[in-house]
Design a protein around this motif. Structure first.
Motif, short mmCIF file in Angstrom:
data_model
loop_
_atom_site.label_atom_id
_atom_site.label_comp_id
_atom_site.label_asym_id
_atom_site.label_seq_id
_atom_site.Cartn_x
_atom_site.Cartn_y
_atom_site.Cartn_z
N SER A 1 -5.63 5.19 3.04
CA SER A 1 -5.20 4.42 1.82
C SER A 1 -6.14 3.51 1.21
O SER A 1 -6.96 2.62 1.98
CB SER A 1 -3.80 3.48 2.51
N GLY A 2 -6.49 3.89 0.07
CA GLY A 2 -7.37 3.12 -0.91
C GLY A 2 -8.80 3.19 -0.02
O GLY A 2 -9.46 2.12 -0.20
N ALA B 1 0.64 4.31 0.33
CA ALA B 1 0.26 5.40 1.43
C ALA B 1 1.10 4.80 2.70
O ALA B 1 1.82 5.63 3.43
CB ALA B 1 -0.97 5.76 1.38
N LEU B 2 0.88 3.59 3.08
CA LEU B 2 1.38 3.18 4.36
C LEU B 2 2.99 2.94 4.19
O LEU B 2 3.65 3.22 5.04
CB LEU B 2 0.86 1.86 4.68
N ARG C 1 0.86 -1.13 -0.13
CA ARG C 1 0.04 0.07 -0.02
C ARG C 1 0.91 1.08 0.27
O ARG C 1 1.62 1.59 0.94
CB ARG C 1 -0.98 -0.04 1.24
N GLU D 1 -2.44 10.31 -1.32
CA GLU D 1 -1.16 10.15 -0.46
C GLU D 1 -0.39 11.39 -0.28
O GLU D 1 0.54 11.45 0.65
CB GLU D 1 -0.27 9.14 -1.42
#
Length: 393
Positions: free
Chosen positions: A106-107, A84-85, A82, A385
């Motif tokens: 995220s998502g 963003a993470l 993922r 993001e």
């Protein structure tokens, strides 16, 4: 069990092969039990070495971070699928930043992340990453807020209808009087008086609708890193001359160290000023005292405003934060509503205690604010993001 293993390891050279085999088996069983417990926990857990390579990942972490297979030789952010993470973990770990319940989107999901060091023999030996999917919780909070807003709007509409009806009736009556007077001689003064009354009622209507709009519209806050004690000091300096003018005393207690939180300073000072002025209005003619102080717990900051005034009757305490509810002769009934909105927009809470003790008077308001990074808990959820940088401020 831990004490047993320590004692056994110290005597390892004196143990027989069978005893060592038994100890190894028990260690394996203990380790398996711990892994089973960690796998059943609702949140994601990742344990990393000092150089950020994972040596344990539970099932929820594999799912939340989209990790296909654990590689003990590769930094954890290279294994997270993922983006963003991945970026957040890399930034936080490489800068050795301790993170407490920071929200990362995220998502279409929002995760609460905490990163803390693992210690062994008094030294940092690795990193513990704890994550939880809080998307559903945020949705429930948003729905509850919607229900609260609808109930509040219904109540405000009823109040507005009541407040508008009387001025409209007065305007109608005085317009009829003007119509009667204008066909008769010698009533110029009566007509002027009617016009003055109509003007006053129009001004009252304008004030009522302005109050209504200011309460109903969403509040925009702009949080920034601030020292919470300095905010209290500035507020006290602003209100102290007003309190001293009424022969009362204000005592202030702040922390002996900086505590930086992300907060809208102007809005918090406005809320505190409202509480302090309410306390001032309730004080006795002599010997009035007001206390403004701050304390901190593990994850919460508490701000207290306390007075030795007349107190708030129990039957009124449930209504004091409602729009237009007031016990003051010339009060608008919006001061505490504004305070409530400011605190809620900072994901905090406010409570009231009055009287402070049996057979006594006085009132205490307690504001509780999250100590960690502040994020507005509302939908729609952030998906970009690019918003990661704002979470780190």
């Amino acid at each position: 069990m831990r004490s047993y293993f320590h004692k056994a390891i110290k005597k390892l050279d004196k143990l027989s092969s069978a005893q060592i085999s038994q100890l190894t088996h028990e260690l394996y069983e203990e380790n398996s039990s711990l892994k089973t417990i960690l796998s059943c926990l609702p949140g994601g857990i990742i344990a990393c070495t000092l150089d950020y390579c994972p040596w344990y990942i539970n099932r929820n972490a594999q799912h939340d971070f989209d990790i296909r297979a654990m590689n003990t030789q590769m930094p954890i952010w290279h294994q997270v699928r993922r983006p963003a993470l991945q970026k957040f973990l890399q930034s936080a770990l490489q800068t050795k930043q301790y993170v407490n319940n920071t929200h990362v989107a995220s998502g279409g999901q929002v995760f609460s992340l905490s990163i803390e060091p693992l210690a062994s023999k008094g030294r940092i030996s690795g990193w513990l990453i704890v994550a939880g999917d809080i998307t559903h919780q945020l949705q429930e909070i948003s729905l509850r807020r919607g229900d609260e807003s609808l109930a509040q709007l219904t109540n405000m509409t009823a109040i507005l209808a009541h407040e508008v009806r009387n001025p409209l009736l007065a305007i109608s009556i005085h317009l009829q009087l003007i119509k009667t007077y204008q066909n008769q001689a010698g009533h110029e003064r009566d007509i002027d008086e009617c016009l003055d009354i109509i003007r006053e009622e129009v001004e009252h209507l304008n004030a009522v609708t302005s109050y209504f709009l200011s309460t109903a519209r969403p509040m925009e806050i702009h949080p920034a890193p601030k020292d919470i004690s300095q905010i209290l000091e500035k507020t006290a300096a602003l209100i102290r001359p007003e309190i001293e003018e009424h022969q009362a005393h204000l005592s202030l207690q702040v922390l002996d160290h900086p505590l930086i939180v992300s907060i809208d300073e102007d809005m918090l000072r406005l809320a505190l000023t409202n509480l302090l002025r309410n306390a001032l209005a309730a004080l006795p003619a002599q010997g009035g005292r007001i206390y403004l102080g701050i304390s901190e717990e593990e994850h919460i900051i508490k701000i207290t405003v306390c007075d030795n005034g007349s107190g708030i009757p129990l039957q009124q305490q449930e209504k004091i934060f409602e729009p237009y509810f007031t016990t003051k002769e010339n009060g608008s009934g919006l001061g505490l509503t504004l305070v409530y909105k400011v605190i809620k927009e900072h994901a905090g809470s406010i409570s009231v205690l009055s009287p402070l003790a049996e057979n006594q008077t006085g009132t205490q308001f307690t504001i509780s604010l999250p100590k960690g990074n502040y994020e507005k808990l509302q939908l729609p959820l952030p998906a970009s993001e690019d918003q990661l940088s704002s979470l780190r401020r």
